[in-house]
Enzyme design. Sequence first.
Site, short mmCIF file in Angstrom:
data_model
loop_
_atom_site.label_atom_id
_atom_site.label_comp_id
_atom_site.label_asym_id
_atom_site.label_seq_id
_atom_site.Cartn_x
_atom_site.Cartn_y
_atom_site.Cartn_z
N ARG A 1 0.81 -1.23 0.00
CA ARG A 1 0.00 0.00 0.00
C ARG A 1 0.84 1.28 0.00
NH1 ARG A 1 -3.77 -1.15 4.87
NH2 ARG A 1 -2.29 -2.85 5.21
N ASN B 1 -4.63 -5.78 19.44
CA ASN B 1 -3.24 -6.20 19.53
C ASN B 1 -2.38 -5.20 18.77
OD1 ASN B 1 -0.88 -7.75 19.62
ND2 ASN B 1 -1.44 -8.89 17.76
N LYS C 1 9.11 -0.93 2.50
CA LYS C 1 8.33 -0.09 3.43
C LYS C 1 9.15 0.39 4.62
CE LYS C 1 4.88 -1.80 6.03
NZ LYS C 1 3.48 -2.16 6.34
N LYS D 1 31.92 28.16 1.15
CA LYS D 1 32.21 26.72 1.22
C LYS D 1 33.66 26.50 1.63
CE LYS D 1 34.29 24.40 -1.50
NZ LYS D 1 35.00 23.76 -2.60
N GLN E 1 13.39 -14.25 5.37
CA GLN E 1 12.12 -14.97 5.24
C GLN E 1 11.80 -14.89 3.74
OE1 GLN E 1 8.51 -13.03 6.48
NE2 GLN E 1 7.48 -14.96 6.98
N ASN F 1 38.36 29.26 -7.52
CA ASN F 1 39.13 28.25 -6.77
C ASN F 1 39.43 27.01 -7.59
OD1 ASN F 1 36.36 27.72 -6.79
ND2 ASN F 1 36.48 26.46 -4.95
C1 UD1 Z 1 -0.68 -7.93 12.78
C2 UD1 Z 1 -1.29 -8.80 13.86
C3 UD1 Z 1 -2.53 -8.13 14.40
C4 UD1 Z 1 -2.21 -6.74 14.90
C5 UD1 Z 1 -1.50 -5.93 13.84
C6 UD1 Z 1 -0.97 -4.66 14.43
C7 UD1 Z 1 -0.79 -11.11 13.25
C8 UD1 Z 1 -1.33 -12.34 12.67
N1 UD1 Z 1 -1.62 -10.08 13.30
O1 UD1 Z 1 -1.58 -7.90 11.71
O2 UD1 Z 1 -3.08 -8.88 15.44
O3 UD1 Z 1 -3.37 -6.08 15.34
O4 UD1 Z 1 -0.38 -6.64 13.30
O5 UD1 Z 1 -0.44 -3.83 13.45
O6 UD1 Z 1 0.34 -11.07 13.67
N2 UD1 Z 1 5.68 -9.53 8.44
C9 UD1 Z 1 6.77 -10.30 8.08
N3 UD1 Z 1 6.54 -11.46 7.42
C10 UD1 Z 1 5.32 -11.90 7.12
C11 UD1 Z 1 4.21 -11.12 7.50
C12 UD1 Z 1 4.43 -9.92 8.17
O7 UD1 Z 1 7.91 -9.93 8.34
O8 UD1 Z 1 5.21 -12.98 6.54
C13 UD1 Z 1 5.92 -8.26 9.15
C14 UD1 Z 1 5.47 -7.05 8.37
O9 UD1 Z 1 6.54 -6.54 7.60
C15 UD1 Z 1 5.07 -6.10 9.48
C16 UD1 Z 1 4.60 -7.01 10.59
O10 UD1 Z 1 5.15 -8.27 10.33
O11 UD1 Z 1 6.18 -5.37 9.96
C17 UD1 Z 1 3.08 -7.10 10.65
O12 UD1 Z 1 2.58 -7.66 9.48
P1 UD1 Z 1 1.19 -7.25 8.86
O13 UD1 Z 1 0.98 -8.03 7.65
O14 UD1 Z 1 1.11 -5.77 8.76
O15 UD1 Z 1 0.21 -7.77 10.00
P2 UD1 Z 1 -1.27 -7.31 10.23
O16 UD1 Z 1 -2.16 -8.03 9.31
O17 UD1 Z 1 -1.35 -5.85 10.27
#
Ligand code: UD1
Length: 497
Positions: free
Chosen positions: A58, A210, A65, A392, A116, A427
């Site tokens: 997004r 959360n 990001k 400068k 990952q 210069n």
């Molecule tokens: C997650 C939480 C949700 C919480 C929210 C808060 C889970 C399942 N859900 O959801 O409960 O309210 O964050 O913002 O954890 N990331 C990875 N690898 C992945 C997926 C994600 O590194 O495979 C990282 C993303 O880069 C990010 C973070 O984990 O920094 C959160 O991932 P995102 O996909 O934004 O989780 P949400 O769906 O927002």
Amino acid sequence: MFDGFPCAVEGALNMGVHHSVDEILPGDCSQGSYYFSRKLHINFKMNIVILAAGMGKRMRSSLPKVLHLLAGRSLLSHVITTARELIPNQLIVVVGCGATRVRETIVGDDIQFVDQFEQLGTGHAVKQSIALLHEDVSTLVLYGDVPLTRVETLRALLCKAGQDKLGLLTVEMTDPTGYGRIERDTGGNIMRILEQKDADEAQREIREVNTGIIVVPTLFLKGWLSGLQNKNAQGEYYLTDVVECAVANGIPVVTEQPAHEWESLGINSKAQLTALERIYQRNLAETLLDTGVMLADANRFDVRGELVCGTDVSIDINCVFEGQVILGDDVSIGPNCVIRNATIATGTRIEAFSHLDGAKIGVQAHIGPYARLRPGADLADEVHIGNFVEVKNTTLAKGVKANHLSYLGDATVGTRANIGAGVVTCNYDGAKKHRTMIEDDVFVGSSTQLVAPVRLRRGTTVAAGTTIWKDTSENSLVMNEKIQTTKNNYIRPRKGK
Ligand code: UD1
Ligand code: MG
């Protein structure tokens, strides 16, 4: 559930807490930040895993990001700075999308990057780091796109969770859309976290969400992660499912709330990034106002680095401060200035639209409007630099004046020297830079070129419109021979009708 003093004692015995006993103060753990302030030198030991592998679709950008900037620093570097303050055993960053760029940008011997390769969920992401986690301490999970959580908040969470409980940072939101909801039983005990997409209508009404920040005893975490399933609406391995595992295993689940909602805000879009940037800048502006700095408008002011101010500093609208900027007492900054990596001493005035980068300025100097000071501009006390003057790699001694339209590059200028309008140090010969030495009390007339390397000795007077390419002698008057011819009754060409 928890009373502060035993926490500290328990910590001392089992939890790798480092402190001396007389530093422990009685009280309640709701003041965890108080107990575990750095002043008291108390630190839990822990692993920290920062999740930074997500796509950030997004953001609609080719930049990963977590490398987008907030207050001049990447989102991830904000999180790393906070993590470092907790002095973790292990500092692990999970990278995936744009991993190469993230590794190149974020440096530090203390950071271990883990790949990952496929983004299969937050649980899967943490799982990639399992081999690196120390089992005798808990693991704190942070998000690379949640940049402003305060270290005091994390300390309070760690304090509550200790090394044997699962701790969640939760927050009550007026609009919880998109977040995982905290489901509690009638007794208020946490049962599980439900993702938005897996929740029914009634569950979506829950306002406690959360933040994603979680601390888990590592031995349990390892076991729970290996058993995670992806049977949910998103087909992902959710880290949040470990909460249900803890409940099933009788491991206590505790929560802590941040003092401010912005501490838990994550970045998914440029609109959210700019909104959080404004919150950050507004907070900083208020802190500066509280310490006595006068800001003409707290909403038109940006610091992208560190700004240190003495007393009675005033800053007009639309100024941007970058890197390390130090403003002494009674400094005033006019509107629309950009000031980067600069030190400005007591009583100096910087007028509107000036651009300073890598400059050092003494006391009672007067700069601008429309001045440009570039790296290596070293100005002593009471120097005056006026409009459209560029400086400068040049040292200006006390009382030097260069008030209009000049370029001073690679020069050394002695005390009280006066540089007239349109003076240019030549210069650069196309290959090398050369220095111009201007000694004390030299007067350089307007529209003069100083062809470096060249030395203007003490007290030299240079006539207007002179090109200097040879060293001058002390107290001399120097000019180029020029003949002024006159044609009387001259008729100027005219345009036809
Ligand atoms: C997650 C939480 C949700 C919480 C929210 C808060 C889970 C399942 N859900 O959801 O409960 O309210 O964050 O913002 O954890 N990331 C990875 N690898 C992945 C997926 C994600 O590194 O495979 C990282 C993303 O880069 C990010 C973070 O984990 O920094 C959160 O991932 P995102 O996909 O934004 O989780 P949400 O769906 O927002
Ligand atoms: Mg998210």
